[in-house]
Design a protein around this motif. Structure first.
Motif, mmCIF file in Angstrom:
data_model
loop_
_atom_site.group_PDB
_atom_site.id
_atom_site.type_symbol
_atom_site.label_atom_id
_atom_site.label_comp_id
_atom_site.label_asym_id
_atom_site.label_seq_id
_atom_site.Cartn_x
_atom_site.Cartn_y
_atom_site.Cartn_z
ATOM 1 N N MET A 38 0.834 -1.206 0.000
ATOM 2 C CA MET A 38 0.000 0.000 0.000
ATOM 3 C C MET A 38 0.867 1.254 0.000
ATOM 4 O O MET A 38 0.494 2.267 -0.582
ATOM 5 C CB MET A 38 -0.964 -0.030 1.195
ATOM 6 N N GLN A 42 0.775 4.070 -2.958
ATOM 7 C CA GLN A 42 0.526 5.487 -2.692
ATOM 8 C C GLN A 42 1.564 6.386 -3.348
ATOM 9 O O GLN A 42 1.399 7.600 -3.390
ATOM 10 C CB GLN A 42 0.478 5.754 -1.187
ATOM 11 N N ASN A 121 -5.731 3.344 -2.279
ATOM 12 C CA ASN A 121 -7.118 3.651 -1.911
ATOM 13 C C ASN A 121 -7.209 5.048 -1.326
ATOM 14 O O ASN A 121 -7.528 5.249 -0.149
ATOM 15 C CB ASN A 121 -7.647 2.599 -0.928
ATOM 16 N N ASN A 122 -6.933 6.001 -2.199
ATOM 17 C CA ASN A 122 -6.895 7.401 -1.795
ATOM 18 C C ASN A 122 -7.433 8.233 -2.943
ATOM 19 O O ASN A 122 -8.039 7.693 -3.867
ATOM 20 C CB ASN A 122 -5.435 7.766 -1.466
ATOM 21 N N ARG A 164 -11.647 2.393 -1.208
ATOM 22 C CA ARG A 164 -11.131 2.108 -2.547
ATOM 23 C C ARG A 164 -10.663 3.409 -3.159
ATOM 24 O O ARG A 164 -10.794 4.469 -2.554
ATOM 25 C CB ARG A 164 -12.281 1.469 -3.359
ATOM 26 N N LYS A 165 -10.148 3.342 -4.396
ATOM 27 C CA LYS A 165 -9.662 4.552 -5.072
ATOM 28 C C LYS A 165 -10.780 5.579 -5.250
ATOM 29 O O LYS A 165 -11.963 5.232 -5.260
ATOM 30 C CB LYS A 165 -9.098 4.188 -6.439
ATOM 31 N N ASN A 238 -15.841 7.343 3.535
ATOM 32 C CA ASN A 238 -14.820 6.681 4.352
ATOM 33 C C ASN A 238 -15.471 5.832 5.445
ATOM 34 O O ASN A 238 -15.015 4.739 5.745
ATOM 35 C CB ASN A 238 -13.880 7.701 4.988
ATOM 36 N N ARG A 243 -16.154 -2.350 2.833
ATOM 37 C CA ARG A 243 -14.756 -2.779 2.900
ATOM 38 C C ARG A 243 -14.660 -4.302 2.880
ATOM 39 O O ARG A 243 -13.592 -4.865 3.078
ATOM 40 C CB ARG A 243 -14.079 -2.222 4.158
ATOM 41 N N ILE A 246 -13.648 -5.962 -2.498
ATOM 42 C CA ILE A 246 -13.023 -4.875 -3.252
ATOM 43 C C ILE A 246 -13.778 -4.522 -4.531
ATOM 44 O O ILE A 246 -13.624 -3.443 -5.066
ATOM 45 C CB ILE A 246 -11.540 -5.132 -3.604
ATOM 46 N N ARG A 250 -16.294 0.901 -4.231
ATOM 47 C CA ARG A 250 -16.272 2.276 -4.730
ATOM 48 C C ARG A 250 -17.497 3.031 -4.239
ATOM 49 O O ARG A 250 -18.531 2.438 -3.915
ATOM 50 C CB ARG A 250 -16.223 2.304 -6.257
ATOM 51 N N ARG B 81 -4.790 -0.595 6.554
ATOM 52 C CA ARG B 81 -5.462 -0.085 5.354
ATOM 53 C C ARG B 81 -6.915 0.323 5.611
ATOM 54 O O ARG B 81 -7.562 0.879 4.747
ATOM 55 C CB ARG B 81 -5.446 -1.153 4.253
#
Lengths: 551, 171
Positions: A38, A42, A121-122, A164-165, A238, A243, A246, A250, B81
């Protein structure tokens, strides 16, 4: 374009040092791959089929000639001499080594380029219209707001580990070149009745396994409230985004499961608590960011200069001019699109030599500025019309003057199975074959505007769902098969394409596309009825019949 | 696992107590949300401080009425995460003005220390000894922050304004 100051540079440098430390701890074994993955994502670092891949951000698709030269340097020094421009205004290097990454990032940081949050995931690169700031009829430059969003979302402590993204796009023109309706948050800049700048906010657009067109959550959010409203959306996502799976994580899934009204209420409730807090964007702050954007000192130039009159006899120049040159808001200037889709070439790639040469051309002809669009082409946004003939000669020598922008051979494709560990099938060779089948420019012009999008897997990085013709690679019995859709669009009339029938094998794809195009040419109401409008008018059936009659 | 507070490794006076176990007399205890909410007054009356472990998939609203009686609120990162506790932390600090110890627990790793501090955590139940030892060094990684959070650090946007004003004032 935005000028980084000491503050921006410091942040990027601090990020590079942090990543250098993380790579060191990974190579020493102090960090496991699970812990490192991760962190490297990033910083835009993927592990692909053959090598690490680095995805570098080109914020809202704008770069300087100095930056483009540095991108060329990275391609040359750390990679195999080329880079690939993506559907989100980023550039990807496919052959980079982990141990070289901190140095490559440090080289990029020197000219204000970074790879922060281009994966993971940002919140990702905030993309915009590649004609921002120069398109006729634009309300105001959306990149000011894209930069405010970029800063707001960079290393945000609350939103760096989302479900997720999360992708943003912003447009300020009636014709949406930024595809805002297929983004997690899409922003349409416009003015209210009082002439104040604000945004229509859309949420929950996105492609992939479960494609959705974005829905309007609020028709008008004042500029002052943009960041607090975005924070409210991100906070709701958020906390409540799934979660557990995956493929269902979204925001589009959350919006779909709650319904847009309920989702809007949740966001509104959250927003009411913080709308007058520290995120208020006062006029002074916005104008400070605006003041750090460079705009050229345009000359007063004629619309029809002599150089252009003289060049009109050159059929090849004229073919290019009619195809690749677009009107500019300033008289005597033009926007030049640089096709990265040469016949037989992999779409969206540029060699280090081409990048360096283009940087020089940008200095001479475009006030040192270059743009990249989601169609994987570049643009020079400030070209004086009198310079078009000279520019064209130079571009032609570099193989950057294929007059196929927006035509059938201007194909958008992901890297596919040739590079990507996620892929089911190859996309690049399909694109290459299609460019050969339709290489004749007269034919391509006869067909007119036609966007073909190719994705090598359901992750849809080629945006096949919104292609006029969409091609999706799937696997069937260990062979490469492709599903074909038609009628999608990514603009302000965004729509998902419709499947025409069962998947076809690799060897048939180009033939199928030819059949579809033939059907269109036979069925269109008049020559200027676009392919996508013919599909809208007649539906999928006539195309399905034609394609599957002998299959 | 080492507890980091005030930038260094410190001893933890709080004892985690299972839902079905008796509370040790006079001790500082960490209990689950469910147990605490069954009898918040009871906890207020004991000698010894109370800390609550609040799950990351539950709104903090139910905890808010009791915040002034709590010495510790422990939030959870089941995986590093899973970022839900960052939102919970900011809400507790910035919206509900919680002033007690806000502790990060779960998979708490070095590379999230700065994010956690910015979100309002001031105590860290760190997974790895080496990370705990590197805490003070790690938190110096960044000096520029783009967004306002409750940590009081000035944001880049406003620092620029300050610089502009001091320039124009000839300072």
């Amino acid at each position: 374009m935005y000028a980084y100051d000491e503050i921006d540079r410091t942040l990027v440098n601090e990020r590079v040092s942090e990543f250098r430390d993380q790579v060191k701890r990974r190579l020493s074994g102090e960090l496991t791959e699970d812990e490192f993955k991760m962190l490297r994502l990033q910083n835009g670092v993927y592990l692909q089929l053959h090598a690490y891949m680095l995805r570098v951000a080109i914020p809202y698709g704008t770069m300087s000639s100095q930056q483009l030269r540095r991108l060329a340097h990275v391609a040359r020094r750390y990679d195999r001499g080329y880079g690939h421009f993506t559907t989100r205004q980023n550039i990807q290097y496919n052959w980079i080594k982990l141990v070289d990454l901190p140095d490559a990032l440090a080289d990029l940081a020197e000219v204000g380029i970074h790879a922060m949050q281009t994966s993971g995931n940002n919140t990702r690169n905030v993309t915009s219209d590649q004609w921002a700031g120069v398109a006729p009829g634009e309300i105001e430059d959306p990149r000011i707001w894209a930069e405010l969003l970029r800063q707001y979302t960079t290393l945000h402590p609350e939103f760096s580990f989302l479900p997720r993204k999360f992708k943003f796009a912003i447009t300020a023109s009636a014709h949406d070149r930024a595809a805002i309706k297929i983004h997690d948050i899409g922003l349409r800049l416009h003015k209210n009745a009082a002439g104040e700048t604000g945004f229509e906010v859309l949420v929950g657009g996105g492609l992939g396994r479960t494609p959705f067109i974005g829905k309007t959550i609020k028709p008008y959010v004042a500029g002052r409230d943009l960041l607090s409203y975005v924070e409210a959306i991100l906070r709701v996502y958020n906390q409540y985004g799934r979660r557990d799976n995956i493929y269902k994580a979204r925001i589009k899934i959350l919006v779909h499961e709650l319904g847009i009204e309920k989702f809007a209420q949740e966001v509104e409730a959250e927003w009411q608590e913080m709308r007058d807090g520290a995120l208020v964007l006062d006029h002074e702050v916005v104008e400070d960011i605006r003041s750090r954007f460079f705009y050229p000192a345009y000359e007063k130039l004629p619309h029809m200069p002599d150089e252009l009159k003289k060049a009109a006899h050159d059929a090849k120049f004229e073919a290019w001019r009619k195809n690749s040159v677009s009107p500019h808001k300033e008289q005597g200037y033009a926007i030049v699109t640089i096709s990265l889709k040469p016949v037989g070439g992999p779409p969206g790639d540029a060699t280090a030599e081409q990048m360096d040469a283009l940087a020089d051309l940008a200095d001479t002809y475009s006030f040192g500025e270059i743009r990249v669009g989601h169609e994987q082409n570049l643009a020079l946004p400030h070209v004086a019309r009198r310079d078009l003939p000279a520019l064209w000669k130079a571009l032609d020598k570099l193989g950057l003057a294929t007059p196929n922008v927006n035509l059938v051979t201007d194909i958008i494709a992901c890297p596919g199975l040739d590079y990507c560990s996620l892929a089911n099938a190859r996309s690049i060779p399909i694109a290459q074959e299609l460019t050969r089948r339709f290489a004749n420019h007269e034919t391509a012009n006869l067909i007119g505007r036609l966007h073909i999008n190719i994705s090598g897997c359901i992750n849809a990085c080629g945006h096949h769902h919104v292609g006029h013709i969409g091609i999706l690679g799937v696997e069937k019995n260990d062979e490469e098969f492709y599903q074909i859709t038609i009628g999608g669009r990514a603009d302000e009339k965004a729509e998902l394409g419709h499947l025409i029938g069962p998947a076809v094998p690799y060897g048939d794809v180009a033939d199928v596309v030819e059949d579809i195009v033939e059907a269109y040419l036979a069925l269109r109401a008049q020559p200027d009825e676009l392919f996508v409008d013919t599909v809208k008018r007649l539906g999928v059936e006539p195309f399905r019949e034609r394609v599957y009659a002998t299959r | 696992m080492p507890l980091v507070k005030g930038g260094k490794i410190t001893s933890d006076t709080f004892v985690p107590v299972a839902d079905d176990a008796a509370l040790p007399e006079g001790a500082d205890v960490l209990v689950s949300a469910a147990r605490f909410l069954q009898d918040p007054n009871g906890f207020a009356q004991r000698a010894g401080k109370t800390g609550v472990i609040w799950p990351n998939n539950r709104d903090v609203d139910d905890l808010v009425p009791h915040l002034d009686r709590l010495a510790v609120v422990a939030l959870v990162f089941p995986s590093f995460r899973d970022g839900r506790a960052y939102s919970q932390a900011r809400l507790l600090r910035e919206r509900f003005h919680y002033r007690g110890e806000l502790r990060a627990t779960g998979q708490v790793l070095r590379d999230q220390f700065v994010f956690m501090l910015r979100a309002g955590f001031d105590a860290f139940d760190v997974r790895k000894q080496s990370d705990a030892e590197a805490f003070a060094q790690t938190v110096k990684r960044y000096s520029v922050f783009y967004q306002p959070t409750g940590d009081g650090r000035i944001t880049a946007l406003h620092r620029r304004m300050q610089l502009r004003h001091s320039e124009s004032a000839g300072l």
